[in-house]
Design an enzyme around this catalytic site. Structure first.
Site, short mmCIF file in Angstrom:
data_model
loop_
_atom_site.label_atom_id
_atom_site.label_comp_id
_atom_site.label_asym_id
_atom_site.label_seq_id
_atom_site.Cartn_x
_atom_site.Cartn_y
_atom_site.Cartn_z
CD GLN A 137 0.63 -9.21 -1.72
OE1 GLN A 137 1.49 -9.91 -2.24
NE2 GLN A 137 -0.61 -9.20 -2.17
CE LYS A 143 3.57 -2.74 -4.41
NZ LYS A 143 2.86 -2.46 -3.15
CG ASP A 200 -1.85 -1.19 1.25
OD1 ASP A 200 -2.49 -1.49 0.23
OD2 ASP A 200 -1.89 -1.87 2.30
N GLY A 224 -3.67 -4.62 -4.60
CA GLY A 224 -4.46 -3.60 -5.28
C GLY A 224 -3.60 -2.41 -5.65
CG HIS A 225 -0.68 -2.12 -7.95
ND1 HIS A 225 0.25 -2.72 -8.77
CD2 HIS A 225 -0.31 -2.40 -6.70
CE1 HIS A 225 1.14 -3.36 -8.02
NE2 HIS A 225 0.82 -3.18 -6.77
#
Length: 463
Positions: free
Chosen positions: A255, A47, A44, A71-72
């Site tokens: 991650q 990235k 988080d 999640g990006h």
């Protein structure tokens, strides 16, 4: 870890080395057109935006670990894209996206993202490839993880309950289903029948869950196979041929390094190799093909889920970081735990990853603070230490030692020139360099692509 000398300013790659050894005319030229980009703490870190910005300079972006538990979030011209499996490179025209063998693939989640991208007018076919050796997530993986995470008396890890861990367990047990196996209907049916027979009994005996229907699962996954088939290829061969042909590749982590199954805050970790070494294992390229490693860190620290977090701030100051930074998980929507920059943690992350460059995100979240606490050391049992402990009890004994740096009390949002940052913000970034030994290559001052400071020498060092 050895500390660097105080630097007069943020230096480029070659000038940093020259400054350290006293040879100001030294020039470094790298012929490795590859970079690993990963989160420096627990994920988080932002990235998604960074990979998107850097993808303009690479021909291929390859994802090497994790699943759709990552999640990006990328914002382009005010439009928000949230990707969980598909590499951010597909958002750039002409940039290939590769899902490597180290990823666990949920076909349903993958096809949902493909549909979303196509509806946005983005060309996915011919630009996106999935490793034929990647492992497949099936419904019984989700069943097992959900039951285990919610069972009374069990230690909660804080998983996303999407079957990631059980899929990796089957991989290590050598009884998983690989993407290539989706293309063999007879093998697929046999595997699902045998697996459901085993998993249903285990889940019912341990957790009292209702059995899954193997015939229904087979029908669903046979349909998925037809839709995923156009994307499947030997991505290790694709990537190695690309390198031989002079193409540039960015390896995208999922991650963060401190969630790595070997090097993270075990057992509160993910089930894959989230450090830079995972790029080799998870894509099939050789270790000598890695050119540089870029660690992404916020100007503070966050964590989602359970596990140690030495600098977590549970006061109103932590709440303010969460509110200003909009710290809610892109995958789960869960509120993130917030705290202050942890230098022992960042030094450790840089060490195990071989991090050369740092990218700092969300600097603007700190704009309103009078002073900013930064943890420079730990105190454990009355002793000042630099190293992070290996065990959870050691983490629970940590008393952070803080140095308070002056805030800048003015907006940095949208600034794209380092020299235009407030003096105190510049000093904050220099302090990070001095404490960690890595060079600051980029600074994010907002969610948009254009809200980014690129330091002199950074792009040149990428080749």
């Amino acid at each position: 870890m050895r500390r660097t000398k105080p630097l007069p300013r943020v230096l480029s790659a070659s000038r940093f080395v020259a400054h350290q050894i006293g040879l100001e005319q030294l020039t470094i030229v790298s012929n490795k057109k590859t970079a690993v980009v990963l989160g420096a703490q627990w994920g988080d870190e932002g990235k998604g935006k960074i990979v998107d910005v850097l993808s303009e300079r690479f021909d291929i972006v390859a994802r090497y670990a994790g699943g759709h538990n990552a999640g990006h979030t990328v914002i382009i011209d005010g439009k928000k894209f949230v990707l969980h499996l598909i590499p951010c490179g597909v958002l750039r025209e002409g940039c290939l996206g590769v899902i490597g063998n180290g990823v666990v693939l949920d076909p349903d989640a993958f096809l949902h993202e493909v549909k979303m991208l196509k509806e946005q007018g983005l060309p996915v076919n011919g630009q996106l490839f999935v490793s034929n050796r990647a492992q497949v997530i099936l419904p019984y993986h989700r069943m097992i993880e959900l039951a285990a995470e919610t069972a009374p008396g069990r230690t909660k890890i804080g998983t996303t309950r999407r079957g990631i861990g059980p899929a990796y367990e089957d991989k290590i047990h050598r009884n998983g289903l690989r993407v290539v196996d989706l293309l063999n209907p007879a093998l697929l049916r046999t595997h699902i029948n045998n697996a459901c027979n085993e998993k249903n009994q285990i889940a019912h005996a341990l957790f009292g869950t209702e059995p899954l229907n193997p015939a229904k699962i087979y029908e669903e996954y046979a349909r998925f196979a037809d839709e995923v088939a156009p994307f499947i290829t030997d991505t290790a061969e694709l990537l190695n041929k690309a390198l031989k042909n002079g193409k540039s590749i960015m390896f995208e982590g999922a991650q963060g390094a401190l969630l790595d199954v070997d090097h993270g805050t075990y057992p509160f970790v993910t089930s894959s190799s989230a450090t830079a070494g995972g790029a080799v294992i998870g894509t099939g390229i050789g270790p000598t093909s890695i050119g540089t490693v870029i660690g992404v860190t916020k100007a503070y620290v966050t964590r989602v889920g359970e596990g140690p977090f030495p600098t977590e701030d549970m006061t109103a100051a932590g709440d303010e970081l969460r509110n200003r930074g909009q710290e809610y998980g892109a995958t789960t929507g869960r509120p993130r735990r917030c705290g202050w920059l942890d230098m022992p943690l960042l030094r450790y992350s840089n060490m195990v990853n071989g991090t050369e460059w740092l990218v700092i995100t969300k600097l603007d979240v700190l704009d309103a603070l009078n002073e900013i606490p930064v943890c420079t050391h730990y105190k454990i049992d009355g002793k000042i230490v630099d190293a992070i402990p290996a065990d959870i009890l050691g983490f629970q004994s940590i008393e952070p030692v803080y140095k308070k740096l002056p805030g800048w009390k003015t907006s940095t949002e949208g600034i794209v020139d380092f020299d235009k940052l407030p003096k105190q913000a510049q000093e904050y970034l220099r302090f990070m360099e001095q404490e960690t030994g890595a060079k600051v290559g980029m600074v994010s001052t907002g969610p948009g692509r254009e809200q980014t400071i690129v330091m002199p020498g950074f792009f040149e060092a990428l080749g």
